[in-house]
Design an enzyme around this catalytic site. Structure first.
Site, short mmCIF file in Angstrom:
data_model
loop_
_atom_site.label_atom_id
_atom_site.label_comp_id
_atom_site.label_asym_id
_atom_site.label_seq_id
_atom_site.Cartn_x
_atom_site.Cartn_y
_atom_site.Cartn_z
N ARG A 83 0.84 -1.20 0.00
CA ARG A 83 0.00 0.00 0.00
C ARG A 83 0.87 1.25 0.00
O ARG A 83 2.04 1.22 0.38
CB ARG A 83 -0.92 0.02 1.22
CG ARG A 83 -0.15 0.11 2.52
CD ARG A 83 -0.99 0.58 3.69
NE ARG A 83 -0.23 0.49 4.93
CZ ARG A 83 0.67 1.38 5.34
NH1 ARG A 83 0.95 2.43 4.58
NH2 ARG A 83 1.31 1.21 6.47
N GLY A 84 0.27 2.37 -0.35
CA GLY A 84 0.98 3.63 -0.25
C GLY A 84 1.12 4.07 1.20
O GLY A 84 0.46 3.54 2.09
N GLY A 85 2.00 5.02 1.44
CA GLY A 85 2.15 5.56 2.79
C GLY A 85 3.36 5.02 3.51
O GLY A 85 4.22 4.36 2.92
N HIS A 90 -1.90 -1.09 13.53
CA HIS A 90 -3.24 -1.66 13.58
C HIS A 90 -3.35 -2.48 14.85
O HIS A 90 -2.38 -3.14 15.27
CB HIS A 90 -3.52 -2.56 12.37
CG HIS A 90 -3.55 -1.85 11.07
ND1 HIS A 90 -4.27 -0.69 10.86
CD2 HIS A 90 -2.94 -2.12 9.88
CE1 HIS A 90 -4.11 -0.30 9.61
NE2 HIS A 90 -3.30 -1.14 9.00
N CYS A 185 2.99 7.46 10.06
CA CYS A 185 2.95 8.11 8.76
C CYS A 185 4.06 9.13 8.58
O CYS A 185 3.94 10.07 7.79
CB CYS A 185 1.59 8.75 8.52
SG CYS A 185 0.24 7.56 8.54
#
Length: 219
Positions: A83-85, A90, A185
């Site tokens: 995924r991006g980022g 989680h 992030c």
């Protein structure tokens, strides 16, 4: 928002979207395997679009832009993902929404899709009288507080043959200390928050209902 004014709902029948809710924690590799399979089936026209709401056990995931220096304490399993980022956490008390949509049927515009995901979270938070906001140069949804801004939701997506997967994670009532093992992030100067941290105590069932209602309005 009406279908006529929402570019993400062009030529799309929302009744084709399947909803899946997992009430027990889902192993991360198993979720990736399911998404990969479903994306392939959607691309071939063999399955409906899918929104999957779930929780993971405590983990860190690294997106394609993740920097090793942002992994401070490898206290939980770390998964490198497409995924991006950058790095995110989680865990229990966080509602993850994996979104598998065929953008060819809606609008082949990834920026518009991400904007839609942001609006989905903002509308969900509004259900609980929480004002979520975008910030230029910062991915995710933020909440302005008395003396700072905290992140309440992360967004990271991948697109294969115009079918999306991965999605959003909304902090409902996670252990916020679990975020201390990473720089979430890549943003060092701001913190994280949750609905519970803001004094909003709601069940995951309530959150799921709000997310579904908001999703159908946006998408």
């Amino acid at each position: 928002m009406s279908a006529e004014h929402n570019p993400m709902r062009r030529d799309a029948d929302r009744s084709s979207i399947e909803w899946k809710v997992s009430n027990s924690q889902v192993d991360y590799p198993a979720s990736i395997a399911l998404m990969e399979q479903r994306v392939a089936e959607i691309s071939l026209g063999q399955a409906n679009e899918l929104v999957w709401l779930l929780e993971h056990p405590p983990i860190y995931t690294a997106g394609t832009s993740a920097k090793d220096a942002d992994l401070i304490d490898e206290r939980f399993p770390v998964f490198r993902t497409g995924r991006g980022g950058q790095f995110t956490y989680h865990g229990p008390g966080q509602r993850v929404g994996y979104v598998m949509l065929d953008l060819k049927r809606r609008r082949a515009d990834i920026r518009a899709f991400i904007h839609g995901l942001e609006q989905w979270v903002i509308a969900t938070l509004a259900t609980f009288d929480v004002k979520g906001e975008r910030r230029v140069g910062r991915v995710g949804i933020w909440v302005a507080r008395a003396d700072r801004e905290d992140k309440i939701a992360a967004i990271g997506v991948r697109v294969r043959r115009w079918v999306t997967y991965h999605g959003v994670s909304l902090n409902v009532s996670p252990d916020l200390s679990h975020f201390s093992g990473i720089v979430p992030c890549g943003v060092r100067e701001h913190g994280v928050t949750s609905l519970a941290d803001l004094g909003v105590h709601v069940s995951m069932v309530d959150v799921d209902a709000a997310m579904k209602k908001a999703f159908l309005e946006v998408f």
